[in-house]
Scaffold this active site. Structure first.
Site: not given
Length: 333
Positions: A90-92, A253-255
């Site tokens: 999870c990026g964020h 959204c990071g991913t």
């Protein structure tokens, strides 16, 4: 019988929540975070539901646990929890976790301004800038991202045919660009996105196979990324990411940004060294970059990076007591 009290630091990353749980960590079995994730899902998923679902959370809630490192070169490990499950990456959530952990003194890096973290999807590297006791920004050097399906035609009940790409950036994303049956993000309301996303995701799950070549426990489409026109100055593209049962990511959204970079790289739109400023449904921005080319199994892939910011806004203690009929959470779908 009281199941436990969980102390938490609450933050948000560019608008989307991150709840760093600082106590009550279950003792997970496994040598890697992928193995520990499987143990958590099998034996402790009630903790996720209790802390993320209503009445202690909400549909957009995301969280994390910090664990000791799994690797000799790592500073720590992260287990991600949110309403949609226990995610591989999870990026964020990483940006928010790092910000909260550094600012509260829960994490001391071996090298100031840099971290190496074990996550279920693999190992990631972090750069961050700190001014006094505040973290200004966090940059994630993410796990490799790749395009799994190009120009796949989905038959979506009630909507018609959609031509989509499926890309991996730590999770699998159906990416829907504007076309005949989707006029673009700014021409649909949030209600439209919430209505059609579960149907599109289910169609993708039935019609397309997605299994990570290096870890078969990472499989299946979990997110839908809709694209369209931008609203913020400097943005190269806009997105609305759907996850869980009825959540739209308030961050870029990071991913999802990683998956978008991999898609655009595979299509020849981006090349190594290019940056891409990605905008969320509320206009907040991540800066993505194609750091290098690599391989995932037989797939051409990239090493993406994502830079963003988070803000800590509170601390709380949440008690889970199974005499409460809603101790383990609920959703109104």
């Amino acid at each position: 019988m009281i199941k436990g009290t969980y102390f938490c630091v609450d933050a948000h990353t560019c608008g989307n929540p991150v709840r760093l749980v600082t106590s009550g960590h279950p003792n997970l079995i496994g040598n890697t975070m992928s193995e520990k994730r499987q143990d958590f899902l099998a034996n402790y998923d009630w903790i996720r539901k209790a802390l993320m679902f209503e009445p202690r959370g909400h549909d957009m809630m995301s969280g994390s646990f910090l664990y000791p490192p799994c690797s000799a070169n790592s500073d720590a490990s992260i287990l991600f929890i949110e309403t949609s499950g226990c995610l591989p990456m999870c990026g964020h959530g990483t940006i928010g976790t790092v910000t909260a952990a550094i600012e509260t003194g829960l994490l001391t890096p071996k090298v100031p301004g840099k971290l190496t973290l074990d996550v279920p999807a693999g190992q990631i590297n972090i750069d961050y800038k700190q001014t006094d006791n505040k973290v200004d920004w966090v940059k994630i050097y993410n796990v490799p991202a790749y395009l799994a399906h190009m120009d796949a035609i989905l038959e979506v009940p009630g909507l018609g045919s959609l031509t989509v790409d499926v890309s991996y950036g730590g999770n699998y994303y159906v990416i829907v660009d504007p076309q005949e049956n989707f006029p673009g993000l700014r021409h649909w309301s949030a209600a439209d996105i919430l209505r059609w996303s579960p149907i599109v995701r289910e169609a993708a799950r039935q019609q397309l196979v997605c299994v990570h070549p290096d870890d078969p426990t990472v499989q299946g489409v979990s997110h839908v990324l809709w694209t369209g026109e931008t609203i913020s100055e400097g943005s190269d593209g806009a997105n609305a990411v759907f996850y869980g049962d009825k959540a739209i990511d308030r961050s870029p959204c990071g991913t999802g940004t990683s998956a978008r970079l991999a898609q655009l790289f595979a299509r020849g739109i981006l090349k190594v060294g290019d940056t891409y400023t990605h905008e969320s449904i509320i206009g907040s921005q991540f800066i993505g970059k194609v750091e290098s080319a690599t391989k995932v199994g037989d797939y051409d892939a990239i090493r993406p990076s994502i830079q963003g910011w988070a803000r800590v806004f509170g601390q709380n203690a949440i008690t889970i007591d199974d005499s409460d009929p809603y101790a383990f959470g609920f959703q109104v779908v």
